[in-house]
Design an enzyme around this catalytic site. Structure first.
Site, PDB file in Angstrom:
ATOM      1  N   ASP A  47       2.877  -5.835  23.496  1.00  0.00           N
ATOM      2  CA  ASP A  47       4.285  -5.805  23.869  1.00  0.00           C
ATOM      3  C   ASP A  47       4.493  -6.450  25.239  1.00  0.00           C
ATOM      4  OD1 ASP A  47       6.820  -3.900  22.768  1.00  0.00           O
ATOM      5  OD2 ASP A  47       6.947  -4.571  24.834  1.00  0.00           O
ATOM      6  N   SER A  86      13.229  -1.113  19.384  1.00  0.00           N
ATOM      7  CA  SER A  86      13.596  -1.660  20.679  1.00  0.00           C
ATOM      8  C   SER A  86      14.878  -0.988  21.180  1.00  0.00           C
ATOM      9  CB  SER A  86      13.740  -3.184  20.574  1.00  0.00           C
ATOM     10  OG  SER A  86      13.854  -3.780  21.854  1.00  0.00           O
ATOM     11  N   HIS A 109       6.157  -7.729  20.739  1.00  0.00           N
ATOM     12  CA  HIS A 109       7.367  -6.916  20.664  1.00  0.00           C
ATOM     13  C   HIS A 109       8.233  -7.244  19.456  1.00  0.00           C
ATOM     14  CE1 HIS A 109      10.495  -4.288  22.250  1.00  0.00           C
ATOM     15  NE2 HIS A 109      11.361  -5.230  21.955  1.00  0.00           N
TER      16      HIS A 109
END
Length: 419
Positions: A351, A204, A382
């Protein structure tokens, strides 16, 4: 007994000199911090040196160091000896600044150096990795342990810098690369030397920092000897991700990104762009971070901003259409520069932040630049994909350290675009 000791574990001390005399003779040694730990804003170790002191040394130069006892999250262990270093780096605009990194060394280190970028997504240094590994609030040490168990030395930079410039790419990339430089200087050659191969890993926001470091390494730190990058779930297109989360559950991420980028780029005139409600939002989230609940600060996603629209906080119809905002977004766009190290790019099947089409488009941009890319779909959404694909990321980097050539999905990615 281990639980009573708080799970802070230190391997036996060896006869290696840490740091070498070249560092010990020039850098200030601080004593090991003890609980209750001072947050970075109150910790003398984190105080910025004078501008003259910073300007007098090269990026990556160590200014201070101290041993620490790394604390694990709840009942887990950090199986490493650990030190923290303060080193010179540069911010978004090229201004010298001091950054902190934590160096973890397993009991029997191999000549492998991994820079792990935590997704601390922060607007306050209370969520910086260097503080969370002291207080035991860093969740991602569970992923780092996979590397430590293989004998790799791990360096964890506070890559957002002292101003916590969330999502400022150049600031983050330089902080990562100078952290690698600092680790090489701090550790004895028997563990890590100038020729030791290095790899980057992050998820991320940590993947965003890793990719920025990879993209600028050839110009900023050509000696780095990168052999592999594992990047999971980066914000592949900042504008697209902002539009994707705006008005939804993760809308607070958009607000946090605006604050972080406005710190790096003073040409974003927030006083003009924000209405009264927006100014209150800025003040409310000024010391927040995403998903770091044990830091006991606000989380933009959990602070009442979910399902809010950015247009209600600004004086313009579309913040992303403002020319200076568009320019800043363009400057922080991933996929602008080539690098030679193979890339494992993994993206969650479900996601919620970055659409799969954006992820595949970024992977194709890297392919077009000549980067060897392995693109994989990770099980989960995610957050969970950071865990479900972690072992695969470590295996990929292990093969790169071993000098093996990876598969390359660029031909398939090209066919998917042009069936």
């Amino acid at each position: 007994m281990a639980l009573a000791a708080g799970c802070a574990w230190q391997p036996p001390v060896t006869d290696q000199a840490v740091p070498p005399a070249t560092v010990a003779d020039t850098a200030a040694r601080f004593s090991e911090p003890e609980a209750p730990f001072e947050p970075p804003a109150d910790d003398a170790f984190h105080v910025q040196p004078s501008a003259a002191e910073l300007a007098a040394v090269a990026p990556g130069t160590i200014l201070r160091y101290r041993p620490i006892a790394p604390e694990a999250y709840y009942f887990f262990e950090v199986n490493a000896r650990a030190w923290q270093v303060v080193y010179r780096s540069n911010d978004t605009n090229g201004k010298p600044q001091a950054v902190v990194a934590t160096i973890l060394v397993p009991d029997e280190p191999k000549p492998r150096l991994l820079s792990y970028q935590v997704a601390y997504d922060a607007l306050t240094r209370r969520c910086a990795p260097s503080y969370e590994i002291l207080s035991g609030s860093m969740v991602e040490h569970l992923l780092m342990n996979k590397a430590l168990r293989r004998g790799w030395v791990v360096v964890i930079p506070d890559y957002e810098g002292p101003e916590t410039q969330f999502l400022a790419g150049r600031n983050a990339g330089q902080g990562v690369l100078d952290g690698i430089r600092a680790a090489r200087r701090f550790l004895p050659d028997a563990w890590v030397d100038a020729d030791t191969p290095a790899a980057l890993w992050g998820y991320s926001g940590g993947a965003f920092a890793s990719l920025w470091a990879a993209e600028i390494a050839a110009d900023y730190a050509p000696e780095t000897n990168l052999v592999g990058i594992a990047a999971g779930g980066p914000p592949a297109d900042l504008a697209s991700s902002a539009e994707h989360v705006d008005g939804g559950l993760f809308a607070g991420l958009y607000f946090a990104a605006v604050i972080g980028l406005s710190r790096a780029y003073d040409r974003i005139d927030v006083d003009t762009l924000l209405n009264e409600k927006g100014r209150r939002m800025f003040e409310d989230l000024d010391a927040s971070c995403v998903g770091q609940e044990l830091a006991w600060v606000k989380d933009p996603v959990l602070s009442g901003y979910s399902f809010d629209d950015m247009r209600d906080y600004v004086t313009v119809d579309n913040l992303l259409a403002v020319p200076v905002v568009r320019q800043v977004i363009a400057e922080n766009r991933l996929g602008q520069r080539a690098f030679t190290a193979p890339l494992l790019y993994y993206h969650a099947r479900f996601d919620q932040i970055t659409p799969t089409s954006d992820a595949r488009a970024l992977a194709r941009r890297y392919c077009e630049l000549g980067v060897p890319v392995v693109f994989e779909s990770a099980f989960g959404e995610h957050i969970t994909a950071a865990i479900t694909h972690a072992s695969r990321a470590v295996d990929f980097l292990a093969d790169r350290f071993a000098g093996l050539s990876p598969a390359d999905d660029c031909a398939q990615l090209s066919r998917d675009r042009n069936p």
